[in-house]
Design a protein around this motif. Sequence first.
Motif, mmCIF file in Angstrom:
data_model
loop_
_atom_site.group_PDB
_atom_site.id
_atom_site.type_symbol
_atom_site.label_atom_id
_atom_site.label_comp_id
_atom_site.label_asym_id
_atom_site.label_seq_id
_atom_site.Cartn_x
_atom_site.Cartn_y
_atom_site.Cartn_z
ATOM 1 N N ASN A 264 -91.423 -64.604 72.685
ATOM 2 C CA ASN A 264 -91.866 -63.558 73.602
ATOM 3 C C ASN A 264 -93.354 -63.737 73.929
ATOM 4 O O ASN A 264 -93.761 -63.700 75.099
ATOM 5 C CB ASN A 264 -91.603 -62.186 72.961
ATOM 6 N N LEU A 265 -94.167 -63.994 72.899
ATOM 7 C CA LEU A 265 -95.606 -64.198 73.120
ATOM 8 C C LEU A 265 -95.842 -65.448 73.983
ATOM 9 O O LEU A 265 -96.627 -65.418 74.945
ATOM 10 C CB LEU A 265 -96.327 -64.338 71.775
ATOM 11 N N ALA A 266 -95.134 -66.524 73.647
ATOM 12 C CA ALA A 266 -95.296 -67.767 74.417
ATOM 13 C C ALA A 266 -94.943 -67.522 75.888
ATOM 14 O O ALA A 266 -95.677 -67.935 76.791
ATOM 15 C CB ALA A 266 -94.416 -68.870 73.834
ATOM 16 N N PHE A 267 -93.855 -66.799 76.118
ATOM 17 C CA PHE A 267 -93.433 -66.600 77.506
ATOM 18 C C PHE A 267 -94.406 -65.698 78.269
ATOM 19 O O PHE A 267 -94.663 -65.914 79.455
ATOM 20 C CB PHE A 267 -92.000 -66.045 77.578
ATOM 21 N N ARG A 268 -94.982 -64.722 77.575
ATOM 22 C CA ARG A 268 -95.984 -63.880 78.249
ATOM 23 C C ARG A 268 -97.203 -64.702 78.632
ATOM 24 O O ARG A 268 -97.800 -64.505 79.697
ATOM 25 C CB ARG A 268 -96.370 -62.692 77.342
ATOM 26 N N LYS A 269 -97.563 -65.659 77.780
ATOM 27 C CA LYS A 269 -98.694 -66.545 78.112
ATOM 28 C C LYS A 269 -98.351 -67.439 79.314
ATOM 29 O O LYS A 269 -99.205 -67.757 80.128
ATOM 30 C CB LYS A 269 -99.032 -67.448 76.911
ATOM 31 N N ILE A 270 -97.088 -67.845 79.394
ATOM 32 C CA ILE A 270 -96.668 -68.737 80.488
ATOM 33 C C ILE A 270 -96.740 -68.004 81.838
ATOM 34 O O ILE A 270 -97.319 -68.504 82.797
ATOM 35 C CB ILE A 270 -95.232 -69.267 80.224
ATOM 36 N N ILE A 271 -96.169 -66.805 81.895
ATOM 37 C CA ILE A 271 -96.145 -66.114 83.200
ATOM 38 C C ILE A 271 -97.527 -65.612 83.619
ATOM 39 O O ILE A 271 -97.751 -65.320 84.789
ATOM 40 C CB ILE A 271 -95.072 -64.990 83.293
ATOM 41 N N ALA A 272 -98.449 -65.563 82.642
ATOM 42 C CA ALA A 272 -99.824 -65.180 83.013
ATOM 43 C C ALA A 272 -100.508 -66.306 83.804
ATOM 44 O O ALA A 272 -101.497 -66.067 84.499
ATOM 45 C CB ALA A 272 -100.622 -64.851 81.762
ATOM 46 N N GLN A 273 -99.975 -67.514 83.718
ATOM 47 C CA GLN A 273 -100.563 -68.647 84.460
ATOM 48 C C GLN A 273 -100.011 -68.672 85.889
ATOM 49 O O GLN A 273 -99.232 -69.547 86.260
ATOM 50 C CB GLN A 273 -100.221 -69.971 83.772
ATOM 51 N N THR A 274 -100.397 -67.671 86.652
ATOM 52 C CA THR A 274 -99.783 -67.492 87.977
ATOM 53 C C THR A 274 -100.164 -68.606 88.963
ATOM 54 O O THR A 274 -99.539 -68.735 89.999
ATOM 55 C CB THR A 274 -100.178 -66.124 88.571
ATOM 56 N N ASN A 275 -101.165 -69.391 88.632
ATOM 57 C CA ASN A 275 -101.520 -70.522 89.505
ATOM 58 C C ASN A 275 -100.598 -71.723 89.282
ATOM 59 O O ASN A 275 -100.557 -72.648 90.085
ATOM 60 C CB ASN A 275 -102.983 -70.947 89.271
#
Length: 236
Positions: free
Chosen positions: A204-215
């Motif tokens: 869950n933490l990893a995926f939240r970090k991934i979607i934060a990379q909106t660029n």
Amino acid sequence: MINQKHITDPFELKKLPKLHPYRLVWTAYSRLLDSYGKVTQIPISSQLKSFVPEHVFKNSGSFLPETAVTSNQLELLKIAIATTEYLSEPLAEIGSYRGATTQKLAQETKRLIYAVDPYIGYGGWESDLDAFKEKVEFLPNVNHLRMTSGMAFKQLQNKSLSMVFIDAVHDFSNTWFDFCSWSSLVVPGGLIAMHDVDYFPGTNLAFRKIIAQTNKYSLWGYCPNIAIVKKLDVND
Ligand SMILES: C[S@@+](CC[C@H](N)C(=O)[O-])C[C@H]1O[C@@H](n2cnc3c(N)ncnc32)[C@H](O)[C@@H]1O
């Protein structure tokens, strides 16, 4: 920008003696990240107002035999395969277990699928390998790599992929390593699916970090406990 070369492969680290200072510090930090994941854990559905995926299932549907992937999660994966069908590059599944998902995915496309699973006891055993073989033996487009994610990545690192499904070890460090490695091979417009994004704190933490990379990524699809991002073209 994340540089895959600087991310430790948790399985490679196991080659160091248990009391090696680097292994001790790394393991402690890794556990701390999982604990942080636990206290900050939120369902990815709570992010859908900000990220608005193209494909959303409200419930996960029914259980399927020999896999934790449910009927609606599988439907989402099938839509992802159909959507990437215009791309010719192979797919990869990281973590194949008894082959239930490998079989269903391979039946949806003629593209080659690398099924990466070492069957060394971290969730998959020799008996699971037998079940896997039975499920895929008649499918000419499945190529089983009996090795860890990190070893398979080294073997395929000069290839391009159209889609990846990550469903191996669900702590933060493994999920993050798997994502950073395999997403680097995915072509722009390709999709990266990840299972257990809601139920496992580290994932869950990893995926939240991934979607934060909106660029770099946009949230493309969601069904409870599975989510898919699209890799953006750097010029998008
Ligand atoms: C959750 S199961 C995979 C489930 C499968 N996608 C399905 O739904 O049927 C996790 C699998 O990951 C495998 N695994 C464990 N460590 C791994 C690693 N380092 N690289 C790749 N696969 C790994 C296990 O052997 C196990 O079969």
